[in-house]
Motif scaffolding. Structure first.
Motif, PDB file in Angstrom:
ATOM      1  N   ILE A   1       0.872  -1.176   0.000  1.00  0.00           N
ATOM      2  CA  ILE A   1       0.000   0.000   0.000  1.00  0.00           C
ATOM      3  C   ILE A   1       0.906   1.222   0.000  1.00  0.00           C
ATOM      4  O   ILE A   1       1.856   1.308   0.786  1.00  0.00           O
ATOM      5  CB  ILE A   1      -0.900   0.044   1.240  1.00  0.00           C
ATOM      6  N   THR A   2       0.628   2.173  -0.871  1.00  0.00           N
ATOM      7  CA  THR A   2       1.403   3.404  -0.936  1.00  0.00           C
ATOM      8  C   THR A   2       0.520   4.586  -0.563  1.00  0.00           C
ATOM      9  O   THR A   2      -0.592   4.721  -1.081  1.00  0.00           O
ATOM     10  CB  THR A   2       1.984   3.629  -2.343  1.00  0.00           C
ATOM     11  N   ALA A   3       0.999   5.417   0.354  1.00  0.00           N
ATOM     12  CA  ALA A   3       0.315   6.658   0.711  1.00  0.00           C
ATOM     13  C   ALA A   3       0.919   7.794  -0.116  1.00  0.00           C
ATOM     14  O   ALA A   3       2.140   7.924  -0.214  1.00  0.00           O
ATOM     15  CB  ALA A   3       0.470   6.952   2.204  1.00  0.00           C
ATOM     16  N   VAL A   4       0.045   8.596  -0.705  1.00  0.00           N
ATOM     17  CA  VAL A   4       0.475   9.655  -1.606  1.00  0.00           C
ATOM     18  C   VAL A   4      -0.164  10.971  -1.168  1.00  0.00           C
ATOM     19  O   VAL A   4      -1.365  11.014  -0.873  1.00  0.00           O
ATOM     20  CB  VAL A   4       0.056   9.339  -3.063  1.00  0.00           C
ATOM     21  N   SER A   5       0.618  12.043  -1.133  1.00  0.00           N
ATOM     22  CA  SER A   5       0.054  13.351  -0.808  1.00  0.00           C
ATOM     23  C   SER A   5      -0.746  13.861  -1.994  1.00  0.00           C
ATOM     24  O   SER A   5      -0.565  13.422  -3.138  1.00  0.00           O
ATOM     25  CB  SER A   5       1.163  14.347  -0.465  1.00  0.00           C
ATOM     26  N   THR A   6      -1.644  14.803  -1.742  1.00  0.00           N
ATOM     27  CA  THR A   6      -2.423  15.367  -2.836  1.00  0.00           C
ATOM     28  C   THR A   6      -1.561  16.222  -3.761  1.00  0.00           C
ATOM     29  O   THR A   6      -2.019  16.645  -4.820  1.00  0.00           O
ATOM     30  CB  THR A   6      -3.600  16.198  -2.295  1.00  0.00           C
ATOM     31  N   ASP A   7      -0.296  16.465  -3.372  1.00  0.00           N
ATOM     32  CA  ASP A   7       0.671  17.095  -4.270  1.00  0.00           C
ATOM     33  C   ASP A   7       1.389  16.059  -5.123  1.00  0.00           C
ATOM     34  O   ASP A   7       2.348  16.384  -5.819  1.00  0.00           O
ATOM     35  CB  ASP A   7       1.709  17.889  -3.462  1.00  0.00           C
ATOM     36  N   LEU A   8       0.942  14.824  -5.043  1.00  0.00           N
ATOM     37  CA  LEU A   8       1.466  13.698  -5.810  1.00  0.00           C
ATOM     38  C   LEU A   8       2.908  13.355  -5.415  1.00  0.00           C
ATOM     39  O   LEU A   8       3.771  13.120  -6.246  1.00  0.00           O
ATOM     40  CB  LEU A   8       1.372  13.963  -7.320  1.00  0.00           C
ATOM     41  N   GLU A   9       3.140  13.314  -4.120  1.00  0.00           N
ATOM     42  CA  GLU A   9       4.423  12.872  -3.590  1.00  0.00           C
ATOM     43  C   GLU A   9       4.200  11.652  -2.702  1.00  0.00           C
ATOM     44  O   GLU A   9       3.245  11.613  -1.913  1.00  0.00           O
ATOM     45  CB  GLU A   9       5.091  13.989  -2.777  1.00  0.00           C
ATOM     46  N   ILE A  10       5.070  10.653  -2.827  1.00  0.00           N
ATOM     47  CA  ILE A  10       4.936   9.438  -2.033  1.00  0.00           C
ATOM     48  C   ILE A  10       5.311   9.727  -0.582  1.00  0.00           C
ATOM     49  O   ILE A  10       6.388  10.247  -0.291  1.00  0.00           O
ATOM     50  CB  ILE A  10       5.816   8.310  -2.612  1.00  0.00           C
ATOM     51  N   LEU A  11       4.406   9.386   0.329  1.00  0.00           N
ATOM     52  CA  LEU A  11       4.630   9.595   1.755  1.00  0.00           C
ATOM     53  C   LEU A  11       5.170   8.352   2.435  1.00  0.00           C
ATOM     54  O   LEU A  11       5.754   8.435   3.515  1.00  0.00           O
ATOM     55  CB  LEU A  11       3.319  10.015   2.432  1.00  0.00           C
ATOM     56  N   GLY A  12       4.946   7.205   1.821  1.00  0.00           N
ATOM     57  CA  GLY A  12       5.431   5.957   2.402  1.00  0.00           C
ATOM     58  C   GLY A  12       4.746   4.768   1.769  1.00  0.00           C
ATOM     59  O   GLY A  12       3.661   4.886   1.191  1.00  0.00           O
ATOM     60  N   THR A  13       5.396   3.607   1.880  1.00  0.00           N
ATOM     61  CA  THR A  13       4.853   2.354   1.356  1.00  0.00           C
ATOM     62  C   THR A  13       5.000   1.283   2.425  1.00  0.00           C
ATOM     63  O   THR A  13       6.027   1.219   3.114  1.00  0.00           O
ATOM     64  CB  THR A  13       5.592   1.926   0.074  1.00  0.00           C
ATOM     65  N   ILE A  14       3.960   0.458   2.574  1.00  0.00           N
ATOM     66  CA  ILE A  14       3.972  -0.586   3.589  1.00  0.00           C
ATOM     67  C   ILE A  14       3.425  -1.866   2.969  1.00  0.00           C
ATOM     68  O   ILE A  14       2.598  -1.817   2.057  1.00  0.00           O
ATOM     69  CB  ILE A  14       3.116  -0.166   4.811  1.00  0.00           C
ATOM     70  N   SER A  15       3.906  -3.016   3.433  1.00  0.00           N
ATOM     71  CA  SER A  15       3.377  -4.288   2.956  1.00  0.00           C
ATOM     72  C   SER A  15       1.898  -4.397   3.305  1.00  0.00           C
ATOM     73  O   SER A  15       1.468  -4.001   4.390  1.00  0.00           O
ATOM     74  CB  SER A  15       4.133  -5.455   3.597  1.00  0.00           C
ATOM     75  N   SER A  16       1.104  -4.955   2.374  1.00  0.00           N
ATOM     76  CA  SER A  16      -0.321  -5.165   2.649  1.00  0.00           C
ATOM     77  C   SER A  16      -0.545  -6.432   3.473  1.00  0.00           C
ATOM     78  O   SER A  16      -1.678  -6.722   3.853  1.00  0.00           O
ATOM     79  CB  SER A  16      -1.108  -5.256   1.344  1.00  0.00           C
ATOM     80  N   ASP A  17       0.515  -7.183   3.711  1.00  0.00           N
ATOM     81  CA  ASP A  17       0.466  -8.459   4.429  1.00  0.00           C
ATOM     82  C   ASP A  17      -0.450  -9.452   3.714  1.00  0.00           C
ATOM     83  O   ASP A  17      -1.180 -10.214   4.356  1.00  0.00           O
ATOM     84  CB  ASP A  17       0.023  -8.267   5.876  1.00  0.00           C
ATOM     85  N   GLY A  18      -0.392  -9.418   2.380  1.00  0.00           N
ATOM     86  CA  GLY A  18      -1.175 -10.353   1.585  1.00  0.00           C
ATOM     87  C   GLY A  18      -0.846 -10.185   0.117  1.00  0.00           C
ATOM     88  O   GLY A  18      -0.132  -9.257  -0.278  1.00  0.00           O
ATOM     89  N   ALA A  19      -1.381 -11.089  -0.695  1.00  0.00           N
ATOM     90  CA  ALA A  19      -1.092 -11.080  -2.129  1.00  0.00           C
ATOM     91  C   ALA A  19      -2.219 -10.415  -2.903  1.00  0.00           C
ATOM     92  O   ALA A  19      -3.396 -10.629  -2.628  1.00  0.00           O
ATOM     93  CB  ALA A  19      -0.894 -12.511  -2.639  1.00  0.00           C
ATOM     94  N   ASP A  20      -1.839  -9.586  -3.864  1.00  0.00           N
ATOM     95  CA  ASP A  20      -2.768  -8.925  -4.784  1.00  0.00           C
ATOM     96  C   ASP A  20      -3.831  -8.106  -4.066  1.00  0.00           C
ATOM     97  O   ASP A  20      -5.037  -8.361  -4.204  1.00  0.00           O
ATOM     98  CB  ASP A  20      -3.423  -9.952  -5.709  1.00  0.00           C
TER      99      ASP A  20
END
Length: 325
Positions: free
Chosen positions: A64-83
């Motif tokens: 899962i990737t969190a993105v600011s409304t300015d289109l900048e990546i704030l962080g990415t974390i495992s979803s703890d699952g596939a697809d």
């Protein structure tokens, strides 16, 4: 007003770039604006108050990737699952729920006041199968729907919708399990506001199932109708997405390649029209009086008036989701 489009990228056989944004004009036209590269952001969900959008990175090692409304990546974390294929945010904005399709589980994450993901709080895994052996060989969690502390989890693989309570600490406790008609392949659930009725997208059955909700979250099927007005038998109709606007229900149908409009003023939906919308309509959203459809196999967002009419195409690679902000 901005329009964000998620897509499948080369990592999963698509030709999208990741997230693409468009400027929406006064008459509904879309003008390409910016893009942000990432792996297959197939579903997008905006935080209710913070300037953050969350994206599923739909791959075997899901994230899962969190993105600011300015289109900048704030962080990415495992979803703890596939697809991972769907995200929802609790009403209070404190938790993010992620449906992991291939691993059949739902993961819960805590959110900071600024919308950043701070860590995982729970994981529930479904077990079971269904009669469609090539698609229901195991559990396939496809959606979670949150209302206050009640969470419904839609499982395409088991023909079930499970109800849980979500605690302040992000823990899920089981309430009930509701069986859908065999081989429905439930994909999505949407409630009709002001009533105890809801509608289930039957991806595998090519149907819409009307259900009644009880106090404990149990869903009782009332009736099942075909998801298109004109009968379709050429290929399977893989129903994708549901939206309600007033007394109208809109349903996207892949292979028939239409968005079907239903009158839901009565208890049983009545199909009014099949609106052509491009090839393999996955997700769509309605803004003002315009329907914007992610026509996945047409490499375009297709827009048309809610009551039907001339469609306009806006090119973009392998779109899967349309978010109007």
């Amino acid at each position: 007003m901005d329009v964000w489009v998620g897509s499948y990228t080369s990592a999963t056989g698509g030709n999208g770039v990741g997230i693409s944004t468009f400027r929406r004009g006064a008459s509904g036209e879309l003008t390409p604006d910016r893009s942000l590269a990432m792996t297959s952001p197939s579903w997008l969900t905006a935080h209710p108050t913070a300037p953050v959008v969350y994206a599923t990175n739909e791959s075997a090692d899901g994230a899962i990737t969190a993105v600011s409304t300015d289109l900048e990546i704030l962080g990415t974390i495992s979803s703890d699952g596939a697809d991972p294929c769907h995200l929802s945010v609790s009403v209070d904005g404190r938790h993010l729920l992620c449906s992991n399709y291939s691993s059949g589980n739902l993961s819960v994450f805590a959110l900071a006041p600024d919308g950043r993901i701070t860590g995982q709080t729970d994981l529930v895994r479904h077990e079971g199968s269904g009669p469609v052996t090539d698609r229901q060989e195991a559990a396939h969690v496809h959606m979670s729907v949150v209302r206050d502390e009640l969470v419904h989890v839609v499982d395409l693989g088991t023909d079930e919708i499970s109800a849980y309570t979500l605690s302040d600490k992000g823990k899920l406790s089981p309430l009930s399990v509701s069986a859908m008609p065999p081989a429905t392949g439930p994909r999505q659930l949407v409630r009709r506001p002001g009533t105890d009725l809801a509608y289930v997208a039957g991806e595998l059955g090519g149907t819409v199932v009307v259900v009644r909700e009880s106090a404990d979250g149990r869903l009782t099927p009332l009736t099942t109708v075909p998801a298109t007005k004109v009968p379709y038998t050429e290929k399977p109709n893989w129903v994708a997405h549901l939206e309600i606007r007033g007394d109208r229900l809109y349903v996207s149908n892949r292979n028939p390649d239409c968005v079907t409009e239903f009158d839901i003023s009565g208890e049983e939906p009545v199909a009014l029209a099949d609106h052509p919308c491009g090839a393999f309509p996955r997700h769509f959203t309605i803004a003002d009086d315009t329907v914007y459809v992610a026509a996945q196999k047409d490499d375009a967002i297709v827009a048309f008036p809610t009551g039907g009419g001339e469609a306009v195409r806006f090119p973009t690679g392998t779109p899967t989701y349309v978010l109007v902000r």
